[in-house]
Design a protein around this motif. Sequence first.
Motif, PDB file in Angstrom:
ATOM      1  N   GLY A 211    -102.940  -3.336 -48.850  1.00 12.20           N
ATOM      2  CA  GLY A 211    -103.815  -3.958 -49.837  1.00 12.20           C
ATOM      3  C   GLY A 211    -104.040  -5.427 -49.568  1.00 12.20           C
ATOM      4  O   GLY A 211    -105.106  -5.963 -49.863  1.00 12.20           O
ATOM      5  N   ASN A 212    -103.038  -6.085 -48.993  1.00  8.60           N
ATOM      6  CA  ASN A 212    -103.153  -7.507 -48.684  1.00  8.60           C
ATOM      7  C   ASN A 212    -103.530  -7.769 -47.239  1.00  8.60           C
ATOM      8  O   ASN A 212    -104.441  -8.539 -46.951  1.00  8.60           O
ATOM      9  N   LEU A 213    -102.806  -7.156 -46.308  1.00  5.84           N
ATOM     10  CA  LEU A 213    -103.010  -7.455 -44.902  1.00  5.84           C
ATOM     11  C   LEU A 213    -104.297  -6.854 -44.345  1.00  5.84           C
ATOM     12  O   LEU A 213    -104.883  -7.397 -43.421  1.00  5.84           O
ATOM     13  N   TRP A 214    -104.730  -5.742 -44.897  1.00  3.01           N
ATOM     14  CA  TRP A 214    -105.952  -5.091 -44.415  1.00  3.01           C
ATOM     15  C   TRP A 214    -107.119  -5.276 -45.383  1.00  3.01           C
ATOM     16  O   TRP A 214    -108.188  -5.742 -45.000  1.00  3.01           O
TER      17      TRP A 214
ATOM     18  N   TYR B 129    -110.942  -8.258 -45.716  1.00 10.45           N
ATOM     19  CA  TYR B 129    -112.282  -7.698 -45.515  1.00 10.45           C
ATOM     20  C   TYR B 129    -113.105  -7.706 -46.810  1.00 10.45           C
ATOM     21  O   TYR B 129    -114.321  -7.915 -46.787  1.00 10.45           O
ATOM     22  N   ILE B 130    -112.466  -7.508 -47.958  1.00 11.97           N
ATOM     23  CA  ILE B 130    -113.187  -7.611 -49.228  1.00 11.97           C
ATOM     24  C   ILE B 130    -113.621  -9.058 -49.476  1.00 11.97           C
ATOM     25  O   ILE B 130    -114.739  -9.323 -49.916  1.00 11.97           O
ATOM     26  N   MET B 131    -112.750 -10.005 -49.160  1.00 12.05           N
ATOM     27  CA  MET B 131    -113.105 -11.421 -49.286  1.00 12.05           C
ATOM     28  C   MET B 131    -114.254 -11.771 -48.347  1.00 12.05           C
ATOM     29  O   MET B 131    -115.186 -12.494 -48.716  1.00 12.05           O
TER      30      MET B 131
ATOM     31  N   PRO C 242    -117.582 -12.067 -40.655  1.00  5.42           N
ATOM     32  CA  PRO C 242    -116.527 -11.866 -41.653  1.00  5.42           C
ATOM     33  C   PRO C 242    -116.777 -10.690 -42.580  1.00  5.42           C
ATOM     34  O   PRO C 242    -115.837 -10.153 -43.170  1.00  5.42           O
ATOM     35  N   GLY C 243    -118.024 -10.262 -42.703  1.00  5.77           N
ATOM     36  CA  GLY C 243    -118.336  -9.161 -43.603  1.00  5.77           C
ATOM     37  C   GLY C 243    -118.520  -7.836 -42.897  1.00  5.77           C
ATOM     38  O   GLY C 243    -119.263  -6.977 -43.376  1.00  5.77           O
ATOM     39  N   GLN C 244    -117.819  -7.639 -41.783  1.00  2.00           N
ATOM     40  CA  GLN C 244    -118.056  -6.428 -40.992  1.00  2.00           C
ATOM     41  C   GLN C 244    -117.384  -5.187 -41.566  1.00  2.00           C
ATOM     42  O   GLN C 244    -117.609  -4.087 -41.083  1.00  2.00           O
ATOM     43  N   GLY C 245    -116.508  -5.342 -42.572  1.00  2.00           N
ATOM     44  CA  GLY C 245    -115.966  -4.164 -43.251  1.00  2.00           C
ATOM     45  C   GLY C 245    -114.535  -3.846 -42.935  1.00  2.00           C
ATOM     46  O   GLY C 245    -113.753  -4.710 -42.525  1.00  2.00           O
ATOM     47  N   SER C 246    -114.166  -2.576 -43.116  1.00  2.00           N
ATOM     48  CA  SER C 246    -112.766  -2.162 -43.131  1.00  2.00           C
ATOM     49  C   SER C 246    -112.053  -2.329 -41.795  1.00  2.00           C
ATOM     50  O   SER C 246    -110.821  -2.338 -41.750  1.00  2.00           O
ATOM     51  N   ALA C 247    -112.797  -2.461 -40.692  1.00  2.00           N
ATOM     52  CA  ALA C 247    -112.158  -2.603 -39.378  1.00  2.00           C
ATOM     53  C   ALA C 247    -111.936  -4.067 -38.995  1.00  2.00           C
ATOM     54  O   ALA C 247    -111.543  -4.344 -37.863  1.00  2.00           O
TER      55      ALA C 247
END
Length: 443
Positions: free
Chosen positions: A33-36, A40-42, A275-280
């Motif tokens: 939740g923090n490291l991944w 990416y949400i930020m 920075p907004g490329q998503g979950s990866a």
Amino acid sequence: MSRKHQFIEESRKQWSSEPAFVASMTAAAVGLGNLWRFPYIMGENGGGAFVVAYLIALVVVVMPIMILEVAAGRLSKGSTVGTYRQVGRFGAAYGWFVVLVTVAITSYYLVITGWTLGYAVDSVRGNVRVFQEFSAGFNSLWYFAVVTVLGALVLARDVQAIEKLSKLLMPALLAIVLFLVYRASQTEGWGEAKDFFFRVDWSRLLDGSLWGFAFGQAFYTLAIGQGYLVTYGSFIPRKTHVPRACITVAVVETSVALLAGWMIFPFVFSYGLEPGQGSALAFETLPRVFADMPGGGLLAILFFGLFFAAAFSSSLAGLKVVVAAVAEEFRLRNTTAVILVSVVMLVLGTASALSFTPLEWRIAGEPVLDVVDRVAGGDVIIFSGITGAALLCWFIPPHRIRTVLGTASRWWEWRMYLVGRYLPVLVLAWIVVTYGVSQVRGG
């Protein structure tokens, strides 16, 4: 004592101490939740404005609900379903809804945990690849299956296995993250990262969708409305000061989340990534970092090994929520419940795993995993957390919760019941007003 209550009491074990409880809770909350997810949400939501909204959500709303859920679990000493059954028949139905939400979240969480295991293995082999190359074959599926089976083996033992892992995990992980932040501060992207964090577009705080993501992330990382806190609270030692333990977990969780951002974004900007490329995001960035860093091979082994440990601990927490509910509600042996839940996870998680393979399973053009994360890890858990808090605060008298807080102060009792009872009303009013404004603008 009823037969069922006697079964529950005999089947449960407590954490050995308050520090052990805090360490295990922290490991469950920090994890992916923090490291991944936080970086990416930020990255997708404007940087500094998101951080401000996230911190406000955390302090004003999420902390009181967190303490409430842990206290409720301590009061009932039962599973998620058993805890909410205290408020009536609808409460039991809501408890099963929470379990189903946790099933959905854990099913794809295990997939990402598999990625961390895959990267840990690759780092030992000296072949750390960017995510596009890692997911070119069926690694996502195979490692997901391995992690799920491994989780089943651990949970077939008892709660002490999680406690021992947690005690070893946090200090080592924090040390590696701090070192990477130090190295990030020496990159040319550090200045751009500072701007990304501290330049706040205050007009963005008027955007309801930003607050939705901020609350969703705050609920997600502190495991609100997912049954984790209720289940872990049911194992809590008798003398634990619940508000103090929860505040400690929240402070560590928030610190690690912000440090993860400082670890990732300077390198993102240095390499010219989006920075907004998503979950990866983390899996695209960190392999490049270790490849260019002196001694990066050894550091990659340490980081991805600990990254896997953190992710695996969080996955165990999710599995434990579901296993506890299934075992206690259907009076199954722990091993039987673990096997049953693991099979369900293997079936459901396969869709998310296959979305990052050559088969590229999609929903409306978006990877299945990303869709499930956005829905289950956003609006659904906000709804779940608010509904659960309302049920507890409207149907359980304050004096009963007060007896298990471990403190004579009524400050947190007042905060919990203020938020729990009236937040649903405020949210409903906000939805009505937002809808009305949108209709006027549309007209």
